[in-house]
Each structure stands twice: as C-alpha cells, then as structure tokens.
Design a protein around this motif. Sequence first.
Motif, PDB file in Angstrom:
ATOM      1  N   ALA A   1       2.025   4.431  15.886  1.00 50.85           N
ATOM      2  CA  ALA A   1       2.334   4.373  14.652  1.00 50.85           C
ATOM      3  C   ALA A   1       3.866   5.735  14.316  1.00 50.85           C
ATOM      4  O   ALA A   1       4.800   5.036  13.186  1.00 50.85           O
ATOM      5  CB  ALA A   1       1.394   4.785  13.383  1.00 50.85           C
ATOM      6  N   ASN A   2       4.557   6.419  14.638  1.00 51.60           N
ATOM      7  CA  ASN A   2       5.353   7.305  14.699  1.00 51.60           C
ATOM      8  C   ASN A   2       6.166   6.952  15.354  1.00 51.60           C
ATOM      9  O   ASN A   2       6.890   7.650  15.614  1.00 51.60           O
ATOM     10  CB  ASN A   2       4.990   8.533  14.760  1.00 51.60           C
ATOM     11  CG  ASN A   2       4.098   8.776  13.260  1.00 51.60           C
ATOM     12  OD1 ASN A   2       4.484   9.048  12.501  1.00 51.60           O
ATOM     13  ND2 ASN A   2       3.409   9.335  13.490  1.00 51.60           N
ATOM     14  N   ARG A   3       5.686   6.068  16.572  1.00 57.53           N
ATOM     15  CA  ARG A   3       7.216   5.452  16.839  1.00 57.53           C
ATOM     16  C   ARG A   3       8.247   5.137  16.463  1.00 57.53           C
ATOM     17  O   ARG A   3       7.901   3.745  16.191  1.00 57.53           O
ATOM     18  CB  ARG A   3       6.557   4.895  18.954  1.00 57.53           C
ATOM     19  CG  ARG A   3       5.725   5.322  19.495  1.00 57.53           C
ATOM     20  CD  ARG A   3       5.322   4.727  21.321  1.00 57.53           C
ATOM     21  NE  ARG A   3       6.486   4.543  21.708  1.00 57.53           N
ATOM     22  CZ  ARG A   3       6.908   4.295  23.264  1.00 57.53           C
ATOM     23  NH1 ARG A   3       6.604   6.081  22.990  1.00 57.53           N
ATOM     24  NH2 ARG A   3       7.347   3.945  23.332  1.00 57.53           N
TER      25      ARG A   3
ATOM     26  N   GLN B   1       7.207  18.651  10.792  1.00 52.70           N
ATOM     27  CA  GLN B   1       7.216  17.295  10.325  1.00 52.70           C
ATOM     28  C   GLN B   1       6.400  16.478   9.935  1.00 52.70           C
ATOM     29  O   GLN B   1       5.368  16.882  10.046  1.00 52.70           O
ATOM     30  CB  GLN B   1       7.046  17.176  12.681  1.00 52.70           C
ATOM     31  CG  GLN B   1       7.326  15.670  12.167  1.00 52.70           C
ATOM     32  CD  GLN B   1       7.319  15.567  13.854  1.00 52.70           C
ATOM     33  OE1 GLN B   1       6.557  16.073  14.731  1.00 52.70           O
ATOM     34  NE2 GLN B   1       8.009  14.647  14.753  1.00 52.70           N
ATOM     35  N   VAL B   2       7.017  16.012   9.554  1.00 51.36           N
ATOM     36  CA  VAL B   2       6.392  14.383   9.118  1.00 51.36           C
ATOM     37  C   VAL B   2       6.141  13.320   9.476  1.00 51.36           C
ATOM     38  O   VAL B   2       6.908  12.873  10.389  1.00 51.36           O
ATOM     39  CB  VAL B   2       6.121  14.051   7.627  1.00 51.36           C
ATOM     40  CG1 VAL B   2       5.872  13.187   7.058  1.00 51.36           C
ATOM     41  CG2 VAL B   2       6.868  15.698   6.759  1.00 51.36           C
ATOM     42  N   LEU B   3       4.459  12.770   9.837  1.00 51.89           N
ATOM     43  CA  LEU B   3       4.588  11.815  10.771  1.00 51.89           C
ATOM     44  C   LEU B   3       3.173  10.894   9.265  1.00 51.89           C
ATOM     45  O   LEU B   3       2.661  11.007   8.953  1.00 51.89           O
ATOM     46  CB  LEU B   3       3.017  12.695  11.335  1.00 51.89           C
ATOM     47  CG  LEU B   3       3.447  13.539  12.656  1.00 51.89           C
ATOM     48  CD1 LEU B   3       2.479  13.837  13.633  1.00 51.89           C
ATOM     49  CD2 LEU B   3       4.741  13.017  13.453  1.00 51.89           C
ATOM     50  N   ARG B   4       3.367   9.347  10.633  1.00 51.73           N
ATOM     51  CA  ARG B   4       3.163   8.391   9.528  1.00 51.73           C
ATOM     52  C   ARG B   4       1.426   8.328   9.878  1.00 51.73           C
ATOM     53  O   ARG B   4       0.989   8.462  10.945  1.00 51.73           O
ATOM     54  CB  ARG B   4       3.828   7.452   9.835  1.00 51.73           C
ATOM     55  CG  ARG B   4       3.040   6.330   8.812  1.00 51.73           C
ATOM     56  CD  ARG B   4       4.435   4.974   9.701  1.00 51.73           C
ATOM     57  NE  ARG B   4       3.941   3.068   9.507  1.00 51.73           N
ATOM     58  CZ  ARG B   4       3.255   2.797   9.965  1.00 51.73           C
ATOM     59  NH1 ARG B   4       3.130   2.911  11.530  1.00 51.73           N
ATOM     60  NH2 ARG B   4       3.097   1.905   9.602  1.00 51.73           N
ATOM     61  N   ILE B   5       0.422   8.310   9.095  1.00 53.37           N
ATOM     62  CA  ILE B   5      -0.952   8.158  10.088  1.00 53.37           C
ATOM     63  C   ILE B   5      -1.043   6.624   9.502  1.00 53.37           C
ATOM     64  O   ILE B   5      -1.093   6.528   8.005  1.00 53.37           O
ATOM     65  CB  ILE B   5      -1.962   8.824   8.265  1.00 53.37           C
ATOM     66  CG1 ILE B   5      -1.676  10.831   8.878  1.00 53.37           C
ATOM     67  CG2 ILE B   5      -3.737   8.470   9.245  1.00 53.37           C
ATOM     68  CD1 ILE B   5      -1.642  11.027  10.369  1.00 53.37           C
TER      69      ILE B   5
ATOM     70  N   THR C   1       1.373  -1.230   0.368  1.00 56.29           N
ATOM     71  CA  THR C   1       0.078  -0.584  -0.656  1.00 56.29           C
ATOM     72  C   THR C   1       0.413   1.199  -0.023  1.00 56.29           C
ATOM     73  O   THR C   1       1.768   0.644   0.394  1.00 56.29           O
ATOM     74  CB  THR C   1      -0.608  -0.067   1.608  1.00 56.29           C
ATOM     75  OG1 THR C   1      -0.159   0.343   2.496  1.00 56.29           O
ATOM     76  CG2 THR C   1      -1.988  -1.341   1.889  1.00 56.29           C
ATOM     77  N   GLU C   2       0.720   2.319  -0.537  1.00 61.30           N
ATOM     78  CA  GLU C   2       1.085   4.081  -1.062  1.00 61.30           C
ATOM     79  C   GLU C   2       0.711   4.369   0.979  1.00 61.30           C
ATOM     80  O   GLU C   2      -0.918   4.272   0.910  1.00 61.30           O
ATOM     81  CB  GLU C   2       0.443   4.382  -1.766  1.00 61.30           C
ATOM     82  CG  GLU C   2       1.271   5.799  -1.879  1.00 61.30           C
ATOM     83  CD  GLU C   2       2.262   5.653  -2.658  1.00 61.30           C
ATOM     84  OE1 GLU C   2       2.691   6.427  -3.183  1.00 61.30           O
ATOM     85  OE2 GLU C   2       2.446   5.208  -3.172  1.00 61.30           O
ATOM     86  N   PRO C   3       2.074   4.676   1.027  1.00 58.09           N
ATOM     87  CA  PRO C   3       1.569   5.165   2.592  1.00 58.09           C
ATOM     88  C   PRO C   3       1.073   6.796   3.005  1.00 58.09           C
ATOM     89  O   PRO C   3       0.709   7.555   1.737  1.00 58.09           O
ATOM     90  CB  PRO C   3       3.016   5.813   3.237  1.00 58.09           C
ATOM     91  CG  PRO C   3       4.126   5.793   1.442  1.00 58.09           C
ATOM     92  CD  PRO C   3       3.031   4.558   0.603  1.00 58.09           C
ATOM     93  N   VAL C   4       0.333   6.545   3.819  1.00 59.93           N
ATOM     94  CA  VAL C   4       0.046   8.293   3.938  1.00 59.93           C
ATOM     95  C   VAL C   4       0.595   8.471   5.053  1.00 59.93           C
ATOM     96  O   VAL C   4       1.083   8.286   5.966  1.00 59.93           O
ATOM     97  CB  VAL C   4      -1.474   8.188   4.689  1.00 59.93           C
ATOM     98  CG1 VAL C   4      -2.484   9.416   4.563  1.00 59.93           C
ATOM     99  CG2 VAL C   4      -2.568   7.311   3.756  1.00 59.93           C
ATOM    100  N   PHE C   5       1.066   9.980   4.981  1.00 58.67           N
ATOM    101  CA  PHE C   5       2.280  11.099   5.744  1.00 58.67           C
ATOM    102  C   PHE C   5       0.896  12.351   6.258  1.00 58.67           C
ATOM    103  O   PHE C   5      -0.035  12.386   4.491  1.00 58.67           O
ATOM    104  CB  PHE C   5       3.190  11.482   5.111  1.00 58.67           C
ATOM    105  CG  PHE C   5       4.201  10.482   4.448  1.00 58.67           C
ATOM    106  CD1 PHE C   5       4.477   9.337   5.483  1.00 58.67           C
ATOM    107  CD2 PHE C   5       4.988  10.165   3.902  1.00 58.67           C
ATOM    108  CE1 PHE C   5       4.885   7.504   5.477  1.00 58.67           C
ATOM    109  CE2 PHE C   5       5.963   8.964   3.302  1.00 58.67           C
ATOM    110  CZ  PHE C   5       5.867   8.122   4.732  1.00 58.67           C
TER     111      PHE C   5
END
Length: 141
Positions: free
Chosen positions: A119-121, A134-138, A86-90
Amino acid sequence: MGLWSFVKNSGKKLFGGDDAPEKEALEKELADLGLDASGVDIIVEGDTVKLEGAAGDDELKEKIILAVGNVEGVAAVEDQTSGGGTEPVFHTVAKGDTLWAIAEKTLGKGTRYQDIFEANRPMLSHPDKIYPGQVLRIPQD
C-alpha cells in the motif's frame, strides 16, 4: 478532505536547509515516484502543503498526501481535492516499530505486513526500510 500532521524534521531531504520544500521540488518528487499528480495543484504555505484539484482515485490521493508529507520541512498536508469516498487511515512510525508490529496493531495480524508494504509502494523500497516519524498508509478492506 482533511488535514494530516507530519513530523517536520523527519522525512526525505529534497534540498539543503531547514525551510519547507518548494512546489517544484515536490512535483519532481511525485514524478520521480511515478505518481500521476497531473490533476493536483500543490500550494506551499510555510510548512503546510495544500493539495487542490482532482487526484483520481482514493489510493492515488493517499499516496500523493504521503509522498509530499514525508518530506523534511513539511509539517502538515491539507487535502482540498475533489472526489474520494473513504477517509484514509494513516499510521506514524514510532521508534522500534516494524511493519509486522504495525500490521498486528492496525490490521489484527502481523502476517499482513506485506499489505502495508504494498500500500506504500513506491515510497517504500523494502519492508525493513521505515523510520520513526514516517507516516504510512494502512489499507482498508
């Protein structure tokens, strides 16, 4: 595979100066975070970081992208690793954002902020310690 933009003048400082970090500094950052990037080759070209090889599962690959992208001096990360489905969602944090507001916007419920935190640890050490740019992973269900 994809190309993700990051805020070049925002992020963790791995060294002094305004130049892009060196490969060794990025590899050390991944190791310090406990991310196993043994199958990934990091190539630094100016302010762009290219990732090649095999990153394991999607979650690890996305964390590697974020760990190197959220470093001061990096403007883009190009993922050329094999595998992945899957394509990641950021999400890029804006001034005034909280994890609650981001969860409400991206996941439909503010109470799911803990999902974004987990999800961002290990890049995030506390839900309140996020910064603009900052970019975070959703996480996706």
